[in-house]
Design a protein around this motif. Structure first.
Motif, PDB file in Angstrom:
ATOM      1  N   LEU A 288       0.853  -1.188   0.000  1.00  0.00           N
ATOM      2  CA  LEU A 288       0.000   0.000   0.000  1.00  0.00           C
ATOM      3  C   LEU A 288       0.887   1.235   0.000  1.00  0.00           C
ATOM      4  CD1 LEU A 288      -2.739   1.455   0.236  1.00  0.00           C
ATOM      5  CD2 LEU A 288      -2.533   1.212   2.721  1.00  0.00           C
TER       6      LEU A 288
ATOM      7  N   HIS B  47       0.417   5.467  -0.585  1.00  0.00           N
ATOM      8  CA  HIS B  47      -0.532   6.558  -0.819  1.00  0.00           C
ATOM      9  C   HIS B  47       0.146   7.906  -0.612  1.00  0.00           C
ATOM     10  CE1 HIS B  47      -4.437   8.554  -1.050  1.00  0.00           C
ATOM     11  NE2 HIS B  47      -3.966   9.362  -0.099  1.00  0.00           N
ATOM     12  N   SER B  48      -0.065   8.822  -1.533  1.00  0.00           N
ATOM     13  CA  SER B  48       0.466  10.180  -1.409  1.00  0.00           C
ATOM     14  C   SER B  48      -0.507  11.156  -2.048  1.00  0.00           C
ATOM     15  CB  SER B  48       1.842  10.290  -2.071  1.00  0.00           C
ATOM     16  OG  SER B  48       2.263  11.651  -2.111  1.00  0.00           O
ATOM     17  N   ASN B  49      -1.120  12.007  -1.225  1.00  0.00           N
ATOM     18  CA  ASN B  49      -1.988  13.054  -1.771  1.00  0.00           C
ATOM     19  C   ASN B  49      -1.183  14.034  -2.614  1.00  0.00           C
ATOM     20  OD1 ASN B  49      -4.358  12.087  -0.601  1.00  0.00           O
ATOM     21  ND2 ASN B  49      -4.024  13.221   1.305  1.00  0.00           N
TER      22      ASN B  49
ATOM     23  N   HIS C 284      -1.918   6.366  -5.450  1.00  0.00           N
ATOM     24  CA  HIS C 284      -2.530   5.397  -4.545  1.00  0.00           C
ATOM     25  C   HIS C 284      -2.361   4.012  -5.146  1.00  0.00           C
ATOM     26  CE1 HIS C 284      -5.191   3.853  -1.421  1.00  0.00           C
ATOM     27  NE2 HIS C 284      -5.706   3.072  -2.356  1.00  0.00           N
TER      28      HIS C 284
ATOM     29  N   ASN D 277      -2.441  -0.110  -4.308  1.00  0.00           N
ATOM     30  CA  ASN D 277      -2.941  -1.094  -3.350  1.00  0.00           C
ATOM     31  C   ASN D 277      -2.966  -2.448  -4.046  1.00  0.00           C
ATOM     32  OD1 ASN D 277      -3.985  -2.307  -1.120  1.00  0.00           O
ATOM     33  ND2 ASN D 277      -6.011  -1.379  -1.250  1.00  0.00           N
TER      34      ASN D 277
END
Length: 217
Positions: free
Chosen positions: A29, A31-33, A38, A40
């Motif tokens: 996983l 995730h980075s805004n 994203h 997964n």
């Protein structure tokens, strides 16, 4: 370019899991805004994206966060002595070191930073459970067993010694001051604010008393 990088990451991940005989199942996983990424992935004979994962002692981070929130709200203080929050049968002679009783000197901060001097009950009881899978034990019973069967390691505040016992006690303190089950507080202060909609504690099915205060999936 970004799609190519993501594809390479996925391919490398899946190939590594398939080629490594020691790895049966794996999850990745990322995730980075900021980067708009994203990822997964799940790979393995029984791996799937919806599979629960046992987080074990990661729960200690949540427990310490809850205690910090309760301090900020003025419900308790890190310097409070645990005898102010726990039942007599728990704290009476819980810490005897070199024939001296230090039970009244243990503070919440000693539990948080693993310097209470109490021994660890987890692996001792785990061996018993492995030998007898039908064995059931509550948090309170585990603490009482440790008090009767294990020696303390050092005086409170003297040395660091990692033990689940400290966080079992913190869980009981949280229940006492909130008048709620530990898993209810976990949902209220951690899971719901962070939108951890799929997180839960295995002990939620046990409404009498909690199996563990650091047992999350």
């Amino acid at each position: 370019m970004k799609e190519e990088i993501i594809s390479n990451i996925e391919n490398n991940f899946r190939n590594e899991v398939k080629s490594n005989k020691k790895v049966k199942n794996a999850h990745l996983l990322v995730h980075s805004n900021k980067l708009g990424v994203h990822l997964n992935f799940a790979e393995g004979s029984m791996a799937c994206l919806g599979q629960p994962n046992h987080l074990a002692s990661v729960g200690k981070l949540f427990t310490s966060t809850i205690v910090s929130i309760l301090q900020e709200e003025g419900v308790l203080n890190f310097d409070d002595k645990i005898i102010n929050y726990l039942d007599e049968d728990i704290v009476s002679k819980i810490h005897i070191y070199k024939r001296k009783d230090y039970s009244s000197e243990i503070k919440i901060k000693h539990l948080l930073n693993q310097t209470s001097g109490l021994n660890d009950v987890f692996y001792h009881l785990l061996k018993k459970i492995v030998d007898n899978p039908k064995m059931e034990i509550t948090t309170r019973e585990a603490i009482l067993w440790g008090k009767e069967n294990l020696k303390t390691k050092n005086r409170p505040g003297e040395k660091h010694f990692y033990t689940d016992t400290n966080y079992y006690l913190l869980g009981l303190i949280i229940e006492r001051v909130t008048k709620k089950h530990f898993y209810e507080v976990m949902h209220e202060l951690i899971f719901e604010p962070l939108k951890m909609n799929h997180a839960y504690m295995r002990s939620e099915e046990h409404t009498s008393e909690l199996q563990s205060h650091s047992d999350l999936v």
